[in-house]
Scaffold this motif. Structure first.
Motif, PDB file in Angstrom:
ATOM      1  N   SER A  77       0.647  -1.294   0.040  1.00  0.00           N
ATOM      2  CA  SER A  77      -0.109   0.134  -0.113  1.00  0.00           C
ATOM      3  C   SER A  77       1.097   1.221  -0.106  1.00  0.00           C
ATOM      4  N   VAL A  78       2.012   1.279   0.986  1.00  0.00           N
ATOM      5  CA  VAL A  78       2.963   2.296   0.731  1.00  0.00           C
ATOM      6  C   VAL A  78       3.544   2.543  -0.510  1.00  0.00           C
ATOM      7  N   PHE A  79       3.948   1.558  -1.171  1.00  0.00           N
ATOM      8  CA  PHE A  79       4.569   1.443  -2.389  1.00  0.00           C
ATOM      9  C   PHE A  79       3.608   2.106  -3.548  1.00  0.00           C
ATOM     10  N   ALA A  80       2.371   1.629  -3.382  1.00  0.00           N
ATOM     11  CA  ALA A  80       1.146   1.965  -4.318  1.00  0.00           C
ATOM     12  C   ALA A  80       0.985   3.493  -4.065  1.00  0.00           C
ATOM     13  N   LEU A  81       1.033   3.928  -3.144  1.00  0.00           N
ATOM     14  CA  LEU A  81       0.575   5.266  -2.633  1.00  0.00           C
ATOM     15  C   LEU A  81       1.716   6.205  -3.213  1.00  0.00           C
ATOM     16  N   THR A  82       2.775   5.937  -2.900  1.00  0.00           N
ATOM     17  CA  THR A  82       3.942   6.696  -3.463  1.00  0.00           C
ATOM     18  C   THR A  82       4.068   6.880  -4.961  1.00  0.00           C
ATOM     19  N   MET A  83       3.632   5.730  -5.475  1.00  0.00           N
ATOM     20  CA  MET A  83       3.850   5.516  -6.974  1.00  0.00           C
ATOM     21  C   MET A  83       2.632   6.623  -7.500  1.00  0.00           C
ATOM     22  N   THR A  84       1.358   6.479  -6.974  1.00  0.00           N
ATOM     23  CA  THR A  84       0.390   7.443  -7.562  1.00  0.00           C
ATOM     24  C   THR A  84       0.687   8.629  -7.350  1.00  0.00           C
TER      25      THR A  84
END
Length: 410
Positions: free
Chosen positions: A273-280
């Protein structure tokens, strides 16, 4: 003068500029909706995989084989969609594949055996692969006409759609059956396609590829030549490197946190989730970053940042340091795939988008099993460092291809 040049002139304030600007704005909004819809529908299916597995009585191996249907359908269709876009236009293909994707997402919970599940997932994968090539081809045309590097904003919409789809699916999993849930997604998909599709169909791409003279790139290579094909392949491999990391973190990030760092399951679940959030977040700010740094610097800086972040995420001795590494990796990888696809499309049109998308999707498939094999041979932290190696490789290839220029008309 090709129609594309007329649109550029109008969009930059020439005669008819207001009308052209409004038309491009509507096209951009409609395409953004299709990107979000793609992520929303795919994530909605993914969160119901466990329930569909139970319903079909599939073993883990059976499910793995059935899920290959998605991959096989997507890869085959991606190689063909570039030709369909050249023949019928990327806008029409985007709308058609969105309808097919919306309809096919309701099919998996109707199956009762692993074989029938695999067959319907072939259809779903074909639609998924087709819409990704078609809407990216359409987005390349919009980026060219706007003369602004807005491709990351489209991919940010995909990421946001995926986050909403996954979150909504998690909330509904306890109260709705997979059949009801995915049928609801079909209705949503058809409704949104019905709302945004006419915008694409009324506003075709600036000019069909067949109507344009064979353009030369600023570096002297023409599309279709060995030089341009090699350059497109380079950007396709750059996309592969990004997707490899995304697939690896999606499947192995949480296990690394629990198995190697002994994180609480709730904390470990937050890793992706952290990875996906920063990618977004990185994609939402991608246009401003590209306007400030340019494409080459963005690729190089993104690859170097992702490499450093993944080394931290894989080798850090504490959970929180690893989570920080995942976050930095997401920021670094955020804009590499959109830029690579945009550059490939600018050089070779829909065919370039198809090549880069197919290679990128191949990276998504290659990542998880490769990490698994390497983890068996060495260790999971060591296996995850390959994400850093490929990110650094993407940075190097981005620098090597710095002189590749978009095709220009004469």
């Amino acid at each position: 003068m090709p129609l594309l040049n007329k649109v550029r002139t109008a969009a930059s304030g020439g005669p008819g500029g207001d009308t052209a600007a409004r038309s491009l704005s509507r096209l951009r909004s409609a395409l953004t909706l299709f990107f979000a819809l793609d992520g929303f529908l795919f994530a909605g299916w993914v969160v119901r995989i466990p329930a569909v597995k139970e319903q079909t009585g599939a073993s883990a191996g059976d499910l793995g084989l059935a899920l290959l249907g998605v991959s096989a359908g997507a890869v085959v269709t991606m190689t063909l969609t570039g030709r369909l876009c050249r023949r019928y236009g990327s806008h029409a293909v985007t709308v058609a594949t969105a309808v097919l994707l919306s309809l096919s997402v309701a099919l998996p919970p109707l199956t009762r055996s692993p074989l029938s599940l695999g067959l319907v997932l072939l259809v779903f994968g074909a639609a998924y692969g087709g819409i990704n090539v078609a809407m990216n081809s359409a987005a390349v045309d919009v980026v060219t006409a706007l003369r602004r590097p807005v491709m990351p904003s489209f991919h940010a919409a995909f990421s946001l759609g995926g986050m909403v789809g996954a979150g909504l699916g998690g909330l509904l999993a306890g109260s709705l059956s997979p059949t009801t849930h995915l049928l609801g997604l079909t209705l949503v998909g058809l409704a949104l396609t019905g709302a945004a599709g006419p915008v694409l169909l009324r506003h075709p791409s600036p000019a069909p590829p067949e109507a344009l003279p064979a353009p030369a790139t600023a570096s002297g290579a023409r599309p279709g030549t060995p030089a341009s094909r090699r350059t497109v392949l380079v950007f396709g491999v750059i996309a592969l490197c990004t997707a490899y990391g995304e697939g690896a973190l999606a499947d192995w990030g949480a296990l690394h946190l629990t198995q190697d760092l002994h994180a609480h399951p709730g904390v470990a679940a937050a890793g992706y989730s952290v990875f996906a959030l920063t990618m977004t977040a990185g994609r939402l700010s991608g246009t401003a970053l590209l306007e400030r740094l340019g494409q080459t610097r963005t690729l190089v800086a993104g690859g170097a940042t992702a490499a450093a972040g993944m080394l931290l995420g894989a080798l850090a001795p504490t959970v929180w340091a690893a989570l920080l590494g995942f976050a930095v990796t997401g920021l670094g990888l955020a804009n590499i795939f959109p830029v690579a696809v945009a550059r490939a499309g600018a050089i070779a049109g829909p065919g370039g988008v198809a090549t880069a998308s197919t290679l990128g999707y191949g990276g998504m498939l290659l990542g998880p099993p490769s990490i698994g094999f390497l983890a068996d041979w060495f260790s999971l932290p060591a296996a995850l460092t390959t994400v850093a190696v490929l990110a650094a490789g993407a940075a190097a290839m981005g620098y090597w291809a710095r002189d590749a220029k978009p095709a220009r008309t004469t």
